[in-house]
Write a protein that holds these residues in place. Structure first.
Motif, PDB file in Angstrom:
ATOM      1  N   GLY A   1      95.941  38.103 101.941  1.00  0.00           N
ATOM      2  CA  GLY A   1      96.065  38.331 103.448  1.00  0.00           C
ATOM      3  C   GLY A   1      94.493  38.669 103.936  1.00  0.00           C
TER       4      GLY A   1
ATOM      5  N   ALA B   1     103.815  36.352 107.448  1.00  0.00           N
ATOM      6  CA  ALA B   1     104.109  37.091 108.910  1.00  0.00           C
ATOM      7  C   ALA B   1     105.343  36.535 109.240  1.00  0.00           C
ATOM      8  CB  ALA B   1     103.146  37.370 109.771  1.00  0.00           C
TER       9      ALA B   1
ATOM     10  N   ILE C   1     103.936  42.164 111.146  1.00  0.00           N
ATOM     11  CA  ILE C   1     103.019  42.047 109.977  1.00  0.00           C
ATOM     12  C   ILE C   1     103.386  43.273 108.901  1.00  0.00           C
ATOM     13  CG2 ILE C   1     101.221  40.716 110.877  1.00  0.00           C
ATOM     14  CD1 ILE C   1      99.526  43.218 111.227  1.00  0.00           C
TER      15      ILE C   1
ATOM     16  N   SER D   1     103.658  42.752 105.467  1.00  0.00           N
ATOM     17  CA  SER D   1     102.735  41.759 104.824  1.00  0.00           C
ATOM     18  C   SER D   1     101.502  42.341 104.129  1.00  0.00           C
ATOM     19  CB  SER D   1     102.201  40.731 106.119  1.00  0.00           C
ATOM     20  OG  SER D   1     101.311  41.640 106.938  1.00  0.00           O
TER      21      SER D   1
ATOM     22  N   LEU E   1      98.959  43.252 105.675  1.00  0.00           N
ATOM     23  CA  LEU E   1      97.805  42.810 106.522  1.00  0.00           C
ATOM     24  C   LEU E   1      97.210  44.083 107.204  1.00  0.00           C
ATOM     25  CD1 LEU E   1      98.598  39.572 108.339  1.00  0.00           C
ATOM     26  CD2 LEU E   1      97.242  39.985 106.409  1.00  0.00           C
TER      27      LEU E   1
END
Length: 542
Positions: A174, A183, A207, A210, A212
């Motif tokens: 990511g 996402a 997110i 994710s 991130l």
């Protein structure tokens, strides 16, 4: 979407240190810039208090490109002018001049780092400069041919931007275009009022799952998908079934997800030149060489080429192989992780325009504002900012100049400053076409002004008066105070169009320096350059 120039080395690290010549040269340059930037300018009152002296320039050892001695490093300069300035320079610098000069990071490099990677034969892909488009690709392809074939181990990975040409380990998933993650699309809301000529949306992604991690100033890279309606039109003209297998998937899926359907690449013209005969073959060949036999080359996207050469029926596999990969797009993040944890928000202007009888659509912008549905996932990554961040000292004043969607990172900056209770003053220059329909985030900004978070809010509306009036015009009106802020240590930021707005803003700053700093023309230019060298004038341009 910017990049901090690589400093010019000096002999700070002694020859006996345990480094190679190249390592010693780079480390010396880094230390020279870091130490030199702490020294205030002493110009007998020419520059205001707070402007810092640029690091001394010196030639670098290997003939690599950098921003330090690159007179072509100007996104507003046409490519032919940039190439002329690079004449007589090493091949790496010519390669850099061919780039779009935006340092946007969309390719995974800065312009200089991408040029150096190709020069050092560490990067085999020559088509990564999306803003430069076909023009850059042709120039890079010709220059790279003079260098010979890339090494067998040529990489397809990011390069260390502190030391161009030296590979760095890819970070966690990511955090680069090479390792995107998913996402979840949450939704969007239109920012324009009824009757606006624009269609701009506030777009939100979840997110949380994710992995991130971002900071204000970073950009959000998205991998869009082409419109299925557009894809089906092309398949119909090719005269094949959409279920035809290509690359282990259906032709429809490949055209939707994997290849660009924008401006036609030379390889597509070359393919048609091998299929067609007579006059059409000659036209395809000329287009492949960069010619324009019918005066329409600048308008020929993939659909238009298939339509233009409808007599040919290329094999689906060959057709797909002749197309460019669908590149990710970068958007400035308009949220702060301190106030919207687990979310990323963007400010996206839908791109739509008419050529002849056809409506053209921006692939990523219309994907985000029209075609995505809540709950769908999107492949994405974080592009870390380089030299586009809030000052380390929260007491420092901040001046932000961002018309239109250029307001995105400054909304994030203001939310961040509010979250950390930064005592520094904040001044935002914002504008668009009409105040009644195009005042993005109006309620938020007015609340920030009322609370005192926004010390000043200067607005400019280009279509509300008899004459067009832009943010740079408003800057000139309040130039005396703006110059005082700069003298008191303010950091300046600009976000927007590289070829027009950002150039005009910089010209306005030079004019303000000349008028209110009582500087000569060259001294005013040097003053603004000093702000850049000191990291106090930063740009996020596209």
């Amino acid at each position: 979407m910017t990049f901090q120039p690589t400093p010019s080395p000096t002999n700070i690290v002694p020859e006996g240190a345990p480094f190679s010549d190249e390592q010693r040269a780079w480390l010396s340059g880094f230390l020279a810039a870091a130490l030199g930037s702490l020294t205030p300018v002493d110009t007998a009152g020419i520059l205001p208090q707070g402007l810092l002296a640029p690091a001394p320039e010196a030639p670098i050892g290997p003939p690599l490109a950098s921003n330090d001695d690159a007179p072509w490093h100007d996104a507003a300069m046409p490519a032919d002018e940039r190439m002329k300035l690079a004449e007589g320079r090493p091949a790496s610098q010519k390669l850099m001049a061919a780039m779009a000069q935006q340092d946007c990071g969309q390719c995974g490099y800065s312009c200089a780092a991408y040029a150096n990677a190709i020069f050092l034969k560490d990067e085999a892909r020559l088509n990564l400069c999306a803003p430069g488009g076909k023009e850059t690709f042709r120039l890079v392809k010709a220059l790279a041919a003079e260098l010979g074939e890339p090494s067998a181990g040529a990489k397809a990975s990011p390069i260390s931007e502190d030391k161009p040409g030296v590979a760095m380990a890819v970070s966690k998933p990511g955090m680069s275009r090479e390792q995107p993650v998913d996402a979840i699309f949450l939704g969007r809301r239109r920012l324009n009022g009824a009757g606006s000529e624009k269609d701009t949306h506030h777009v939100e992604f979840d997110i949380a799952a994710s992995g991130l991690d971002y900071a204000v100033g970073d950009s959000f890279g998205v991998f869009p998908r082409n419109s299925l309606g557009h894809v089906d039109q092309i398949i119909a003209m090719l005269g094949v079934a959409h279920t035809t297998e290509v690359r282990g998937r259906t032709l429809r899926e490949v055209l939707r997800d994997e290849v660009s359907l924008g401006l036609a690449p030379d390889a597509l013209y070359e393919l048609y030149s091998h299929i067609l005969g007579g006059t059409l073959r000659e036209k395809a060949r000329e287009l492949a060489r960069g010619g324009d036999p019918d005066g329409d080359a600048a308008q020929l996207d993939v659909f238009a080429v298939v339509q233009k050469f409808a007599a040919a029926r290329p094999h689906p596999e060959a057709f797909v192989d002749a197309l460019e990969p669908l590149q990710p797009r970068l958007y400035s993040i308009s949220s702060s992780p301190k106030t919207e944890a687990g979310r990323v928000t963007l400010t996206v202007d839908a791109v739509r325009y008419q050529i002849g009888q056809r409506k053209r659509l921006g692939v990523a912008s219309t994907f985000l504002v029209e075609r995505m549905e809540p709950g769908e996932t999107l492949r994405c990554y974080i592009q870390k900012a380089h030299d586009f961040a809030l000052p380390a000292d929260p007491n420092s004043p901040v001046i932000m100049i961002g018309p239109g969607t250029g307001i995105a990172p400054f909304r994030a900056f203001l939310k961040e400053r509010e979250a950390i209770a930064a005592p520094g003053r904040n001044w935002l220059f914002y504008g668009h076409q009409r105040q009644a329909t195009d005042f993005f985030y109006k309620d938020e900004l007015q609340a920030m002004r009322a609370s005192g978070l926004l010390t000043r809010l200067s607005l400019a509306w280009s279509r509300d008066g008899a004459e067009k009036f832009y943010v740079q015009d408003r800057m000139l009106e309040v130039g005396a105070e703006l110059w005082r802020w700069i003298g008191e240590g303010a950091h300046l930021y600009v976000c927007g169009d590289a070829k027009r707005m950002a150039k005009d803003v910089e010209a306005a700053l030079v004019s303000i320096a000349a008028s209110h700093g009582r500087l000569g023309a060259d001294e005013a230019v040097a003053a603004i350059r000093s702000l850049k060298k000191a990291g106090r004038f930063q740009a996020d341009v596209y």
